[in-house]
Structure formats: structure tokens, C-alpha cells
Design an enzyme around this catalytic site. Structure first.
Site, PDB file in Angstrom:
ATOM      1  CB  ILE A 130      -0.872   0.182   1.225  1.00  0.00           C
ATOM      2  CG1 ILE A 130      -1.644  -1.183   1.389  1.00  0.00           C
ATOM      3  CG2 ILE A 130      -1.956   1.444   1.274  1.00  0.00           C
ATOM      4  CD1 ILE A 130      -2.341  -1.163   2.800  1.00  0.00           C
ATOM      5  CG  ASP A 195       5.208  -5.378  12.308  1.00  0.00           C
ATOM      6  OD1 ASP A 195       6.334  -5.420  11.450  1.00  0.00           O
ATOM      7  OD2 ASP A 195       4.349  -5.109  11.701  1.00  0.00           O
ATOM      8  CE  LYS A 199       4.660  -2.902   9.281  1.00  0.00           C
ATOM      9  NZ  LYS A 199       3.954  -4.296   9.417  1.00  0.00           N
ATOM     10  N   GLY A 296       4.132  -9.577   2.585  1.00  0.00           N
ATOM     11  CA  GLY A 296       4.626 -10.831   1.409  1.00  0.00           C
ATOM     12  C   GLY A 296       5.494 -10.443   0.505  1.00  0.00           C
TER      13      GLY A 296
HETATM   14  N1  HSE Z   1       4.980  -9.410  10.204  1.00  0.00           N
HETATM   15  C1  HSE Z   1       4.496  -8.170   9.300  1.00  0.00           C
HETATM   16  C2  HSE Z   1       2.971  -8.265   9.102  1.00  0.00           C
HETATM   17  C3  HSE Z   1       5.155  -7.828   8.043  1.00  0.00           C
HETATM   18  O1  HSE Z   1       2.538  -9.586   9.557  1.00  0.00           O
HETATM   19  O2  HSE Z   1       2.280  -7.249   8.656  1.00  0.00           O
HETATM   20  C4  HSE Z   1       5.210  -6.743   7.320  1.00  0.00           C
HETATM   21  O3  HSE Z   1       5.663  -5.681   7.866  1.00  0.00           O
END
Ligand code: HSE
Length: 399
Positions: A130, A195, A199, A296
């Protein structure tokens, strides 16, 4: 124009594949053919055609005057930081998919790129395929961004979707996510929200222009969410989703990563499975949504290749990017207000002696009580939950 790739793993090999499969259309768009001439990796690749391009020392790329653009798809802060810095200082453009690197060192690497009249881009670091970074950096530049709320972790969204659809328990769904290859090497980064935290730190840095330290963002994952929580969510007509959000407050932002109970009218309610989506509210634009494949091999590599083309178009200039090293002090997270869903082993009279304006929720579960609070600040909620002590079974904010 020659390109080097550092890290021939899932994403790096995807970048090489896209540059090969779509070579003609990419050459037209970039205005020049793009050729991968070196690939840095610790490993050798036997009969793989890539093996003739493999180098083991990053300096072979940094010192190669014929390479203009470098892709970093190694992951982790070190040695990626050392290698990327060396590339920028050697006058090479760099694009990365590495959110840990960008969240930690983004502002500094942007400055170094500017000093060397090259570009440091990182579209693939948030939202996979995206193009949310481009939207914030190039498109919504006429707006004060008042809110960013995203489902930015595909693994946990897949898990919450499975738990909701099938009534499964957390541990079983985690095993399935791992066997399908969605979870990162260490699932902690996904399931504990780390994670998603990096972000939203990157997105908030971009819209504020200052450094948002991910360590300052209160982060709660989904590892405590149970099949019983999901039953209550269904009884309320809601779904539980892990959200990463930033909301403007004066001249700063409230930032938070946590699971939320969303109602059907919420724009992120129908984002299911491994998909990502980011809701952005601008003070002029109003509401907007960006949705798609957030993780991915090829979706992420597609974002990297988009950056390569952008850099090929600006090979002789630095395109200004507003993200300074000066730290943004975030709004006090304890002052943020929410309605909350609580499950407790306390009886109704004890609950009512602590909470007012509450609504009980009946999900047909015996031996406990579920209820929704009025809007309370996090400080007020902490104090009230403290009174219930170990009788609190679970607490989830309402979105
Ligand atoms: N582990 C991350 C997810 C990968 O599941 O979104 C993409 O940053």
C-alpha cells in the site's frame, strides 16, 4: 542504471524478480533500463543464476562507481544501518523495506542523504504494497493530518479474523499463522504489537516532520485476547482488531498500539485476513482509506521497485523529505479517553460501587461479568481497575 540488492531473502529476491519480469515497462517508466549487477548476502546460491552477482562484502557495492541505486532488504537495525549509511555517503540512492531501521534511524539517514544529494526512501517499510508513505509525503501535504489509524500488521489481523470466524483459541491460530509463513521469525514482534508500533512511529514522524520515538508509544499486543473475549465482542456486534493510531492533540499526537473493539460502522471493521488498511483524516480532505496487500514477497517488493523508479527519475537531485531528528514529545497517554469493555469475577454490586454509567454485556458466560464503561481517561481507568485488582479478567478499549 545499475542496482545492487543487500539481502537476498524473501523481499530481496522479490525485487530481483519484479525487475526481471516487468523489465520493459519499468524501463519505460524510469526512462532508463534498470539492471541488478550485485547482490550482497552471507550465503552462496549454487546453481541459481543470481550466484554470479553475489558479493559478501558491502564495500564492493559502496566502492563500485557504476552502481547508482541500492536496495536494503536485510532487516534489523545492524548491520543494515552501517551498510546503508556507507552507501549514502558514497553517493548512492537507497530504498529499504526495513521498518526497524527506518523507525530508529530514519531522520538521520534522510539528513545524510540530503547532505550527499541522493535519496533515502522507505515506501515498503509500512503497509507492504500500500503506497501510504507516498500519500503522506506527496499527496496530503496541504492538510494537517488529524488522525491516522491503521491495521498495519497482517499476521495479527489474520489471527483476529480466524479467532472471530472460527471461535479458535489464540495459541492454535498462532500456530496456523506460523505454518502459513505470515508471522515474522520471532512472532513476538507481531503479536506484542512491536511491528505495528514501529510503523505508526514512522507514519507519525512523517506527518509531524519530527522524530517520534517508538519507545514512547504505549503498545499492547493481542497475546492476551481469548476466545471468551471474542464471544463478548460478538454479543456486542463488534470485532476485535489490533490498531496502531495517532490522533492530533494541540501541536502533538496521542499515539497508541492496542486491540480495540470496533463497531460495524468503523471504516476498519471489514478489513479481514492478512490485508492492511490505513484510515487518514486530514483537516481539509476529511476522511480517506488506503487498503491492500500489506505484507509478503511481491507486494512488499512492488513498493521497493516503486522507490527504485522514483530514485531513477531523480538520480541527480535530493527530493526534500520533511522528517527532522528533533524529537516530538507525544501527548500524555494517560490523559487519553476511551470507553472500555471489562470482564471481571467481581459481582455486580462491587462493579457498580466503582463504575458509574456502565452497561452490562451478556454473552452467556457463567462465573464472570462483562460490562462497558463510560468514557474515562486512562488514569481514571487505571485507578478503577486497581480497585478490582486480580478480579479483572480482561480489558479492551472500544474504538
Ligand atoms: N510481520 C509483518 C506483518 C510483515 O505481519 O504485517 C510486514 O511488515
Amino acid at each position: 542504471m545499475n542496482v545492487a540488492v543487500m539481502g537476498y531473502g524473501t523481499i530481496g529476491s522479490g525485487v530481483v524478480e519484479i525487475l526481471r519480469v516487468n523489465a520493459d515497462i519499468i524501463a519505460k517508466r524510469a526512462g532508463v533500463p534498470l539492471k541488478v549487477t550485485k547482490v550482497l548476502d552471507l550465503r552462496d546460491f549454487g546453481d541459481d543464476p543470481i550466484s554470479s552477482l553475489i558479493v559478501h562484502d558491502y564495500k564492493e557495492i559502496a566502492d563500485d562507481p557504476d552502481i547508482d541505486i541500492v536496495v536494503e532488504t536485510m532487516g534489523g537495525v545492524e548491520p543494515a544501518y552501517t551498510f546503508v549509511k556507507a552507501m549514502l555517503e558514497s553517493g548512492k540512492h537507497v530504498t529499504t523495506s526495513n521498518k526497524a531501521l527506518v523507525a530508529d534511524k530514519g531522520a538521520e539517514l534522510i539528513r545524510i542523504a540530503r547532505e550527499h544529494e541522493v535519496n533515502f526512501l522507505f515506501e515498503a517499510s509500512v503497509g507492504g504494497g500500500i503506497p501510504i508513505i507516498r500519500v503522506l509525503d506527496k499527496c496530503l501535504t496541504g492538510d494537517v493530518v488529524e488522525e491516522i489509524t491503521g491495521i498495519v500488521n497482517g499476521t495479527t489481523n489474520f489471527m483476529m479474523t480466524k479467532m472471530t470466524d472460527e471461535g479458535s483459541e489464540f495459541d492454535d491460530v498462532l500456530k496456523e499463522a506460523q505454518s502459513l509463513g505470515y508471522a515474522e521469525k520471532d512472532p513476538t514482534a507481531d503479536i506484542e504489537g512491536h511491528d505495528a508500533c514501529r510503523k505508526i512511529a514512522i507514519l507519525t514522524s512523517l506527518v509531524s516532520g519530527a522524530q517520534v520515538d517508538y519507545q514512547d508509544i504505549p503498545t499492547e499486543g493481542i497475546s492476551h485476547i481469548s476466545a471468551t473475549d471474542i464471544k463478548y465482542a460478538a454479543a456486542m456486534g463488534r470485532k476485535i482488531k489490533l490498531l496502531a493510531s495517532s490522533k492530533v492533540s494541540g501541536d502533538t499526537y496521542y499515539c497508541r498500539v492496542a486491540p480495540y473493539l470496533l463497531p460495524p460502522e468503523h471504516p476498519l471493521f471489514n478489513v479481514e485476513g492478512v490485508f492492511n488498511a490505513v484510515f487518514v483524516r486530514g483537516n481539509m480532505l476529511g476522511d480517506s482509506m488506503y487498503y491492500g496487500s500489506g505484507a509478503g514477497k511481491l507486494p512488499t517488493a512492488s513498493a521497493v521497485v516503486g522507490d527504485i523508479v522514483e530514485m531513477a527519475k531523480h538520480v541527480h537531485m535530493n527530493v526534500y523529505l520533511e522528517w527532522h531528528e528533533e524529537k516530538l514529545t507525544l501527548a500524555d497517554p494517560k490523559a487519553q479517553s476511551f470507553r472500555n469493555f471489562v470482564r471481571t469475577s467481581a459481582d455486580r454490586s462491587e462493579i457498580e460501587s466503582i463504575f458509574s454509567d456502565l452497561q452490562f454485556v451478556d454473552a452467556g458466560i457463567s462465573g464472570e461479568t462483562g460490562f462497558v464503561t463510560a468514557e474515562l481517561t486512562e488514569s481514571e481507568m487505571d485507578e478503577k481497575l486497581g480497585k478490582l485488582g486480580d478480579k479483572v479478567l480482561s480489558r479492551i478499549r472500544l474504538g
